[in-house]
Write a protein that holds these residues in place. Sequence first.
Motif, PDB file in Angstrom:
ATOM      1  N   LEU A   1      16.882  63.518  66.491  1.00 44.98           N
ATOM      2  CA  LEU A   1      17.390  64.870  66.747  1.00 44.98           C
ATOM      3  C   LEU A   1      18.674  64.815  67.563  1.00 44.98           C
ATOM      4  O   LEU A   1      19.637  65.545  67.264  1.00 44.98           O
ATOM      5  CB  LEU A   1      16.335  65.690  67.472  1.00 44.98           C
ATOM      6  N   ASN A   2      18.720  63.975  68.576  1.00 43.48           N
ATOM      7  CA  ASN A   2      19.945  63.844  69.382  1.00 43.48           C
ATOM      8  C   ASN A   2      21.105  63.351  68.522  1.00 43.48           C
ATOM      9  O   ASN A   2      22.252  63.785  68.702  1.00 43.48           O
ATOM     10  CB  ASN A   2      19.703  62.870  70.535  1.00 43.48           C
ATOM     11  N   ARG A   3      20.801  62.469  67.605  1.00 40.96           N
ATOM     12  CA  ARG A   3      21.839  61.979  66.688  1.00 40.96           C
ATOM     13  C   ARG A   3      22.326  63.093  65.773  1.00 40.96           C
ATOM     14  O   ARG A   3      23.525  63.233  65.522  1.00 40.96           O
ATOM     15  CB  ARG A   3      21.278  60.826  65.877  1.00 40.96           C
ATOM     16  N   ALA A   4      21.385  63.903  65.303  1.00 44.54           N
ATOM     17  CA  ALA A   4      21.762  65.011  64.421  1.00 44.54           C
ATOM     18  C   ALA A   4      22.550  66.077  65.161  1.00 44.54           C
ATOM     19  O   ALA A   4      23.469  66.690  64.599  1.00 44.54           O
ATOM     20  CB  ALA A   4      20.509  65.621  63.802  1.00 44.54           C
ATOM     21  N   LEU A   5      22.218  66.325  66.422  1.00 46.40           N
ATOM     22  CA  LEU A   5      22.947  67.333  67.203  1.00 46.40           C
ATOM     23  C   LEU A   5      24.420  66.971  67.356  1.00 46.40           C
ATOM     24  O   LEU A   5      25.278  67.847  67.480  1.00 46.40           O
ATOM     25  CB  LEU A   5      22.305  67.495  68.580  1.00 46.40           C
ATOM     26  N   LYS A   6      24.719  65.686  67.334  1.00 44.31           N
ATOM     27  CA  LYS A   6      26.106  65.245  67.476  1.00 44.31           C
ATOM     28  C   LYS A   6      26.846  65.210  66.139  1.00 44.31           C
ATOM     29  O   LYS A   6      28.063  65.424  66.106  1.00 44.31           O
ATOM     30  CB  LYS A   6      26.151  63.846  68.107  1.00 44.31           C
ATOM     31  N   ASN A   7      26.122  64.943  65.040  1.00 41.71           N
ATOM     32  CA  ASN A   7      26.799  64.629  63.783  1.00 41.71           C
ATOM     33  C   ASN A   7      26.506  65.573  62.632  1.00 41.71           C
ATOM     34  O   ASN A   7      27.241  65.546  61.636  1.00 41.71           O
ATOM     35  CB  ASN A   7      26.426  63.203  63.339  1.00 41.71           C
ATOM     36  N   ASN A   8      25.447  66.384  62.705  1.00 42.34           N
ATOM     37  CA  ASN A   8      25.109  67.243  61.575  1.00 42.34           C
ATOM     38  C   ASN A   8      26.208  68.271  61.347  1.00 42.34           C
ATOM     39  O   ASN A   8      26.497  69.087  62.243  1.00 42.34           O
ATOM     40  CB  ASN A   8      23.783  67.950  61.835  1.00 42.34           C
TER      41      ASN A   8
ATOM     42  N   ARG B   1      16.605  74.693  65.872  1.00 39.51           N
ATOM     43  CA  ARG B   1      15.145  74.665  65.820  1.00 39.51           C
ATOM     44  C   ARG B   1      14.658  74.168  64.457  1.00 39.51           C
ATOM     45  O   ARG B   1      13.770  73.312  64.376  1.00 39.51           O
ATOM     46  CB  ARG B   1      14.607  76.067  66.082  1.00 39.51           C
ATOM     47  N   ASP B   2      15.255  74.703  63.389  1.00 38.35           N
ATOM     48  CA  ASP B   2      14.847  74.284  62.045  1.00 38.35           C
ATOM     49  C   ASP B   2      15.195  72.826  61.779  1.00 38.35           C
ATOM     50  O   ASP B   2      14.475  72.137  61.041  1.00 38.35           O
ATOM     51  CB  ASP B   2      15.508  75.177  60.997  1.00 38.35           C
ATOM     52  N   LEU B   3      16.287  72.369  62.358  1.00 38.91           N
ATOM     53  CA  LEU B   3      16.719  70.990  62.133  1.00 38.91           C
ATOM     54  C   LEU B   3      15.683  70.003  62.669  1.00 38.91           C
ATOM     55  O   LEU B   3      15.439  68.963  62.049  1.00 38.91           O
ATOM     56  CB  LEU B   3      18.079  70.752  62.789  1.00 38.91           C
ATOM     57  N   ARG B   4      15.102  70.317  63.800  1.00 36.63           N
ATOM     58  CA  ARG B   4      14.074  69.432  64.366  1.00 36.63           C
ATOM     59  C   ARG B   4      12.892  69.297  63.399  1.00 36.63           C
ATOM     60  O   ARG B   4      12.414  68.189  63.138  1.00 36.63           O
ATOM     61  CB  ARG B   4      13.604  69.983  65.708  1.00 36.63           C
ATOM     62  N   VAL B   5      12.415  70.438  62.865  1.00 37.61           N
ATOM     63  CA  VAL B   5      11.294  70.418  61.925  1.00 37.61           C
ATOM     64  C   VAL B   5      11.678  69.654  60.656  1.00 37.61           C
ATOM     65  O   VAL B   5      10.888  68.858  60.121  1.00 37.61           O
ATOM     66  CB  VAL B   5      10.854  71.853  61.590  1.00 37.61           C
ATOM     67  N   GLN B   6      12.896  69.877  60.161  1.00 38.82           N
ATOM     68  CA  GLN B   6      13.343  69.213  58.941  1.00 38.82           C
ATOM     69  C   GLN B   6      13.436  67.704  59.126  1.00 38.82           C
ATOM     70  O   GLN B   6      13.103  66.926  58.224  1.00 38.82           O
ATOM     71  CB  GLN B   6      14.695  69.780  58.512  1.00 38.82           C
ATOM     72  N   ILE B   7      13.887  67.269  60.308  1.00 39.35           N
ATOM     73  CA  ILE B   7      14.010  65.829  60.569  1.00 39.35           C
ATOM     74  C   ILE B   7      12.641  65.175  60.618  1.00 39.35           C
ATOM     75  O   ILE B   7      12.427  64.093  60.047  1.00 39.35           O
ATOM     76  CB  ILE B   7      14.793  65.595  61.879  1.00 39.35           C
TER      77      ILE B   7
ATOM     78  N   LEU C   1      20.661  65.018  56.990  1.00 43.64           N
ATOM     79  CA  LEU C   1      20.295  65.770  58.194  1.00 43.64           C
ATOM     80  C   LEU C   1      20.883  65.131  59.445  1.00 43.64           C
ATOM     81  O   LEU C   1      21.252  65.835  60.397  1.00 43.64           O
ATOM     82  CB  LEU C   1      18.776  65.850  58.314  1.00 43.64           C
ATOM     83  N   LEU C   2      20.983  63.816  59.452  1.00 40.12           N
ATOM     84  CA  LEU C   2      21.512  63.109  60.620  1.00 40.12           C
ATOM     85  C   LEU C   2      23.035  63.124  60.664  1.00 40.12           C
ATOM     86  O   LEU C   2      23.628  62.677  61.654  1.00 40.12           O
ATOM     87  CB  LEU C   2      21.019  61.659  60.625  1.00 40.12           C
ATOM     88  N   GLY C   3      23.674  63.618  59.620  1.00 37.74           N
ATOM     89  CA  GLY C   3      25.136  63.674  59.602  1.00 37.74           C
ATOM     90  C   GLY C   3      25.794  62.372  59.207  1.00 37.74           C
ATOM     91  O   GLY C   3      26.972  62.157  59.522  1.00 37.74           O
ATOM     92  N   VAL C   4      25.051  61.483  58.534  1.00 39.31           N
ATOM     93  CA  VAL C   4      25.644  60.226  58.050  1.00 39.31           C
ATOM     94  C   VAL C   4      26.684  60.549  56.973  1.00 39.31           C
ATOM     95  O   VAL C   4      26.442  61.393  56.101  1.00 39.31           O
ATOM     96  CB  VAL C   4      24.552  59.301  57.486  1.00 39.31           C
ATOM     97  N   ASP C   5      27.833  59.902  57.049  1.00 40.44           N
ATOM     98  CA  ASP C   5      28.878  60.099  56.043  1.00 40.44           C
ATOM     99  C   ASP C   5      28.408  59.490  54.729  1.00 40.44           C
ATOM    100  O   ASP C   5      28.463  58.274  54.520  1.00 40.44           O
ATOM    101  CB  ASP C   5      30.189  59.449  56.504  1.00 40.44           C
ATOM    102  N   LEU C   6      27.933  60.343  53.816  1.00 39.20           N
ATOM    103  CA  LEU C   6      27.351  59.846  52.571  1.00 39.20           C
ATOM    104  C   LEU C   6      28.376  59.190  51.666  1.00 39.20           C
ATOM    105  O   LEU C   6      28.067  58.232  50.961  1.00 39.20           O
ATOM    106  CB  LEU C   6      26.671  61.018  51.825  1.00 39.20           C
ATOM    107  N   TYR C   7      29.601  59.698  51.703  1.00 40.29           N
ATOM    108  CA  TYR C   7      30.635  59.111  50.822  1.00 40.29           C
ATOM    109  C   TYR C   7      30.934  57.672  51.222  1.00 40.29           C
ATOM    110  O   TYR C   7      30.969  56.770  50.380  1.00 40.29           O
ATOM    111  CB  TYR C   7      31.905  59.958  50.883  1.00 40.29           C
ATOM    112  N   LYS C   8      31.147  57.434  52.516  1.00 43.46           N
ATOM    113  CA  LYS C   8      31.429  56.085  52.973  1.00 43.46           C
ATOM    114  C   LYS C   8      30.235  55.154  52.794  1.00 43.46           C
ATOM    115  O   LYS C   8      30.384  53.984  52.481  1.00 43.46           O
ATOM    116  CB  LYS C   8      31.844  56.108  54.446  1.00 43.46           C
TER     117      LYS C   8
END
Length: 443
Positions: free
Chosen positions: A250-257, A348-354, A430-437
Amino acid sequence: MRFLSLCLTLFLLTGPAYSLDLRTALELGVSTSPELKQAKSQKKEYEAQAWQYKSEIFPTINAVGTAERRQNSAATRGFTSSTTVNDPYSSYIAALEFQQPIFSGLALVSGWKLANVVNDLADSEYYLTQQTIVKNLILSYFGYAESQEILKASQGNLNTLQEYSKTLSYYAKIGRGREMDRLQASVNASVAAVELQNVSQEKLDAELALKKFINWTSQEPLKLSHALHVSKHSTQKTQDLTDATPESLLNRALKNNPSLQVLEKNVNQSRYLGDVELSPDLPSLNIVGAYGTQALHREDMFENSSEYYSYGLKLSIPLFSGFSSIGKRRELRERTFQAEKSFEIQRRDLRVQIIAAQMNLKKSYQQYQELKDVSTRSQRALDLATRSYKQGTTSSQDVVNFQKSRYEAEKVLIQNQYAYLRSLIELQELLGVDLYKTYTGAL
């Protein structure tokens, strides 16, 4: 060089049955996507808006000119009569006026901050659009790859059942087999043929969907260069994600999502925009100045004697604006409140989704580990059953059951493999990973 490579790829796409890999599909989809071009245009629009907000801090210089004719009336009174004298005159002015804002409510500071937020928002929305396009393209590629493999398995199932039907027909002729076994084998082959037609249609639908994402207008069939398999790289990423705690994810997603970043920047944009919109209702202080010529006759306009200049400070304090300021404040307060709640809801929804995505990834990966050699085992069981039937130690129904089991196991393995790869992408998004790269070289 990469541009030339893409041009060559587009040229080759017109050839028959072009082989396409995931990297090329992503590069084609991103480079030709009309949605991404629209997002790029919107990004430029945001950048232009940012310059407008920054302009509040810079001085303004205007060239002005006026030509007017006035007439004054003056009255004189005597002891016995009064006289009215009209004194008409003309005035000509040409000047440069200068104004430098010093204080304008909160418009100067907030305007500069708002410009930075708008630029960041433009980058985040563009990145969000690219993430969505890349994700959909990858899922479409996986769908087509899955349909190809299932089609291959379905064709193999049909071939096996047809061969078995021929064998039983021969056995029925020589009196070794039963007629009902021959009929049942014929029915099984017919059912497999119908299933093959359905699978072929599903493959065609998946191919059309993939062509749409890579903007491929050719009618030639599309063929993937190789089948996708779970790599060591994917396995390592899966272990890292499944071993991590939900809080760290979740902390990772808060920075990158990117979706969350857009909503967070919308909150800041609403706050700073409110300060800018309320600035006309607040006191302002400006340095003002003018330099030009003024004359009563046009021929004297540019004489040295007609030059003038002025400078000073101008303080403006709005006293009453017809209650518009109160309405603005209420509107801006509610707008900011809505932006804040949208951000809180998404977080809030992001936490449940992760949590759900992590559990789904762990489950699909475990299932893949259990099923990855099932095709080999089921094929060996079928070979043993066929050999036993020829030796007369097992029934034809046993062979049919083993064949059904082998085909279903192969389908389940294929479906589970791609379900696992999809679940990995869902969590990465959800974590904000750059999917293209990540996926231009990961698979």
